[in-house]
Design a protein around this motif. Structure first.
Motif, PDB file in Angstrom:
ATOM      1  N   SER A 128       0.836  -1.198   0.000  1.00 37.96           N
ATOM      2  CA  SER A 128       0.000   0.000   0.000  1.00 37.96           C
ATOM      3  C   SER A 128       0.874   1.252   0.000  1.00 37.96           C
ATOM      4  O   SER A 128       0.572   2.227  -0.688  1.00 37.96           O
ATOM      5  N   ILE A 129       1.971   1.213   0.763  1.00 33.70           N
ATOM      6  CA  ILE A 129       2.815   2.405   0.872  1.00 33.70           C
ATOM      7  C   ILE A 129       3.547   2.678  -0.441  1.00 33.70           C
ATOM      8  O   ILE A 129       3.635   3.818  -0.892  1.00 33.70           O
ATOM      9  N   LYS A 179       1.498   4.392  -2.885  1.00 36.95           N
ATOM     10  CA  LYS A 179       1.366   5.819  -2.599  1.00 36.95           C
ATOM     11  C   LYS A 179       2.617   6.606  -3.013  1.00 36.95           C
ATOM     12  O   LYS A 179       2.532   7.769  -3.388  1.00 36.95           O
ATOM     13  N   LEU A 183      -5.883   1.692  -6.041  1.00 34.74           N
ATOM     14  CA  LEU A 183      -5.970   2.101  -4.633  1.00 34.74           C
ATOM     15  C   LEU A 183      -7.432   2.286  -4.216  1.00 34.74           C
ATOM     16  O   LEU A 183      -7.857   1.798  -3.169  1.00 34.74           O
ATOM     17  N   GLN A 206      -9.297  -0.978  -3.746  1.00 35.22           N
ATOM     18  CA  GLN A 206      -8.954  -1.599  -2.459  1.00 35.22           C
ATOM     19  C   GLN A 206      -9.629  -0.867  -1.311  1.00 35.22           C
ATOM     20  O   GLN A 206     -10.107  -1.496  -0.359  1.00 35.22           O
ATOM     21  N   ASN A 207      -9.638   0.464  -1.392  1.00 37.78           N
ATOM     22  CA  ASN A 207     -10.232   1.262  -0.315  1.00 37.78           C
ATOM     23  C   ASN A 207     -11.717   0.983  -0.157  1.00 37.78           C
ATOM     24  O   ASN A 207     -12.235   0.922   0.955  1.00 37.78           O
ATOM     25  N   ILE A 208     -12.402   0.823  -1.286  1.00 37.22           N
ATOM     26  CA  ILE A 208     -13.838   0.526  -1.220  1.00 37.22           C
ATOM     27  C   ILE A 208     -14.056  -0.858  -0.600  1.00 37.22           C
ATOM     28  O   ILE A 208     -14.931  -1.050   0.240  1.00 37.22           O
ATOM     29  N   LYS A 209     -13.182  -1.803  -0.995  1.00 35.25           N
ATOM     30  CA  LYS A 209     -13.304  -3.170  -0.468  1.00 35.25           C
ATOM     31  C   LYS A 209     -13.029  -3.224   1.036  1.00 35.25           C
ATOM     32  O   LYS A 209     -13.497  -4.129   1.724  1.00 35.25           O
ATOM     33  N   ALA A 210     -12.227  -2.269   1.536  1.00 34.84           N
ATOM     34  CA  ALA A 210     -11.832  -2.308   2.948  1.00 34.84           C
ATOM     35  C   ALA A 210     -12.987  -1.958   3.886  1.00 34.84           C
ATOM     36  O   ALA A 210     -12.866  -2.132   5.091  1.00 34.84           O
ATOM     37  N   ARG A 211     -14.098  -1.426   3.343  1.00 36.60           N
ATOM     38  CA  ARG A 211     -15.276  -1.151   4.181  1.00 36.60           C
ATOM     39  C   ARG A 211     -16.523  -1.624   3.466  1.00 36.60           C
ATOM     40  O   ARG A 211     -17.221  -0.842   2.813  1.00 36.60           O
ATOM     41  N   ASN A 221     -11.080   5.010   4.149  1.00 39.24           N
ATOM     42  CA  ASN A 221     -10.569   3.785   3.530  1.00 39.24           C
ATOM     43  C   ASN A 221     -10.363   2.661   4.535  1.00 39.24           C
ATOM     44  O   ASN A 221      -9.783   1.645   4.195  1.00 39.24           O
ATOM     45  N   GLY A 269      -7.451  -0.548   4.338  1.00 42.64           N
ATOM     46  CA  GLY A 269      -7.313   0.232   3.103  1.00 42.64           C
ATOM     47  C   GLY A 269      -6.010   1.006   3.057  1.00 42.64           C
ATOM     48  O   GLY A 269      -5.156   0.876   3.933  1.00 42.64           O
ATOM     49  N   ASN A 270      -5.867   1.833   2.029  1.00 41.34           N
ATOM     50  CA  ASN A 270      -4.652   2.636   1.840  1.00 41.34           C
ATOM     51  C   ASN A 270      -4.842   4.030   2.428  1.00 41.34           C
ATOM     52  O   ASN A 270      -5.962   4.477   2.635  1.00 41.34           O
ATOM     53  N   CYS A 271      -3.735   4.702   2.650  1.00 43.44           N
ATOM     54  CA  CYS A 271      -3.790   6.040   3.264  1.00 43.44           C
ATOM     55  C   CYS A 271      -3.981   7.113   2.202  1.00 43.44           C
ATOM     56  O   CYS A 271      -3.229   7.182   1.238  1.00 43.44           O
TER      57      CYS A 271
END
Lengths: 293, 249
Positions: free
Chosen positions: A10-11, A14, A83, A86-91, B172, B213-215
């Motif tokens: 993830s980092i 970014k 990204l 993934q962010n949508i999947k995380a919640r 996220n 999620g990502n930052c």
């Protein structure tokens, strides 16, 4: 190099977002400096801008930078898409009530939406200008100037001759008549003997003025009946860009770990200034063109 | 004080769950939010209904057990407090209060308002420690000279109680503030520097595997954090990770 590197973590994703984003900020500055030349609608301004356009199209350094820019836009968009997915999947289940405005800015929460809107703008922008200049099959009008021909006899009416404004203009002017034809979009040939006599400038200045101008046909470019729509769309796009940059500029430094009590304030201030001044300067140009006669 | 509570009820991990409305009366402004829920639960028990399940332990803001997403914010509208420290005077008479569990794929709901936060434990197991020799000649930590400035920063990071408000607040569901605090508290100290590279790589890897999620650097986590953990820690972890990524074997 560790296995988790580059694109998996993830980092690292970014880092790429930040680096491509900051590179695109640099591109914006370069693009803006070029565009500012459009503020002069006079013949000198037209010459200066078209000469600049020729330089941009014929310089190897600029060519490398342009490919880097295309790659950055693509990478920034694809990486952003991955990204966001993934962010949508995380919640999977959201909140019934979420007071996000209490803890974060709206631009920071809508980077993907703003970015998608900017991507649509870039596609339209490139179709309107880049495609028309570079790839369109319809012939692109070249830069011509009307020159006064000195009268042979005193008192005779002044005569005018239309000539091509050419790259090697200093050595010989190329008259615009039936004998001279255009090959390979910009090369000027004498038809009868098939000899190249010069290279003309593409008239990008007139393209822009006809596109954003208020019912103005310019040197072979038809007037754009949707000019007002184009100006409004452009200004709105710059507003969206401003919101995207408002969060993106500072965020890129944070993603790269460039945060320090001594410099964070400067980065934040520079970011805000950049985010609003650069899109504002871009947006003023089509408005100016539309309003001037 | 009269209130209208809208609470997430979910029988177990497999139940679909829904918001249920409970009117409640006789709430004093000096009560804590958890006391208010205790009163509600007593009423529910008397009525023979299933009481609302929620996490709590020390009730003095240091254990990190109490969670609750209250009116759209982690630990409610107050700043730098946990839910047990949140007073009912922060709400108006007749107000409707939404009470929901932390929402994240990595924090599945066990029952009602209780979520499974063991993903944090697994991130810690991946590297949030210092390996010490316990053969009897362990060096006393205080014998190692540490600059006051570094010690303070490490301590500030170490005040993280692992409550998960950062994950809950992040759009996220990113765990970057928690993981960066845990990376920082050790990276700033000489004892932690030895394993620093492996630590940051392994903890971030585990964080990603757990489905956080990502930052996006919205900063929501730091605003809602009851211990006011700074975004400086996230920047530090980004630096640590870069160094480790390009040099680790």
């Amino acid at each position: 190099m560790s296995k988790s590197a580059l694109l998996k973590s993830s980092i690292a994703k970014k880092y790429w977002m930040a680096m491509t984003g900051l590179f695109l900020c640099l591109f914006l500055v370069g693009h803006l400096l070029g565009n500012l030349q459009l503020f002069t609608g006079t013949e000198e301004g037209r010459q200066a801008f078209n000469e600049y356009g020729y330089f941009m199209g014929h310089n190897i350094f600029i060519k490398i930078m342009s490919y880097l820019t295309y790659a950055s836009i693509l990478f920034h968009a694809v990486d952003g898409f991955l990204l966001t997915r993934q962010n949508i999947k995380a919640r999977p289940i959201g909140y019934a009530k979420n007071n996000a405005a209490a803890n974060s800015s709206s631009s920071s929460r809508n980077m993907a939406v703003l970015g998608s809107a900017i991507l649509i703008f870039i596609v339209m922008h490139m179709a309107n200008f880049w495609w028309a200049i570079k790839w369109s099959s319809t012939p692109f009008p070249l830069h011509t100037i009307e020159l006064d021909i000195p009268s042979q006899m005193p008192g005779a009416p002044q005569q005018k001759q239309e000539i091509y404004y050419t790259h090697d203009f200093s050595t010989q002017p190329v008259p615009k008549n039936e004998d001279v034809i255009v090959k390979n979009k910009t090369e000027l040939y004498i038809k009868s003997v098939d000899v190249k006599i010069g290279e003309g400038y593409k008239d990008m200045h007139s393209l822009v003025y006809a596109f954003f101008g208020h019912d103005k046909s310019k040197h072979g470019f038809p007037a754009n009946e949707f000019a007002l729509l184009a100006v409004v769309g452009y200004v709105l796009s710059m507003l969206i860009l401003a919101f995207h940059l408002n969060h993106g500029f500072g965020s890129a430094f944070q993603s790269l770990g460039l945060r320090h009590p001594r410099y964070t304030k400067i980065i934040t201030l520079t970011g805000k200034g950049f985010a609003y001044l650069v899109p504002l300067a871009f947006a003023v140009i089509p408005v100016y063109i539309y309003l001037t006669k | 004080m009269k209130l209208n509570l809208k609470i997430w009820r979910q029988k177990n991990a497999n139940d679909k769950g829904q918001m249920v409305t409970y009117p409640i009366d006789g709430i004093d402004g000096d009560m804590s939010f958890l006391e208010m829920l205790d009163i509600l639960n007593e009423e529910l028990i008397i009525k023979g209904e299933d009481p609302v399940a929620f996490d709590h332990d020390c009730r003095e803001g240091i254990c990190g057990m109490c969670s609750l997403f209250i009116n759209g914010e982690a630990h409610g509208p107050d700043r730098a407090v946990t839910t047990c420290q949140l007073h009912m005077r922060k709400f108006k008479d007749g107000e409707t209060i939404f009470i929901e569990p932390w929402r994240a794929k990595a924090f599945p709901v066990i029952k009602d308002l209780i979520v499974d936060r063991s993903a944090f434990d697994r991130v810690m197991s991946a590297g949030g420690f210092v390996s010490v020799n316990t053969s009897g000649n362990t060096i006393d930590a205080n014998s190692i000279p540490i600059p006051k400035h570094d010690a303070d920063k490490a301590f500030e990071a170490a005040t993280c109680i692992g409550c998960g408000a950062c994950v809950a607040s992040c759009k996220n569901s990113s765990a970057m503030l928690f993981v960066s605090a845990k990376v920082s508290q050790l990276a700033l100290l000489p004892q932690g520097k030895v394993e620093a590279k492996d630590r940051v790589l392994n903890m971030v890897k585990m964080m990603d595997e757990e489905g956080f999620g990502n930052c996006t650097n919205t900063g929501a986590c730091a605003v809602e954090c009851p211990k006011e953990i700074s975004l400086d820690n996230i920047a530090r972890m980004n630096r640590e990770y870069f160094g480790a990524m390009i040099s680790a074997e």
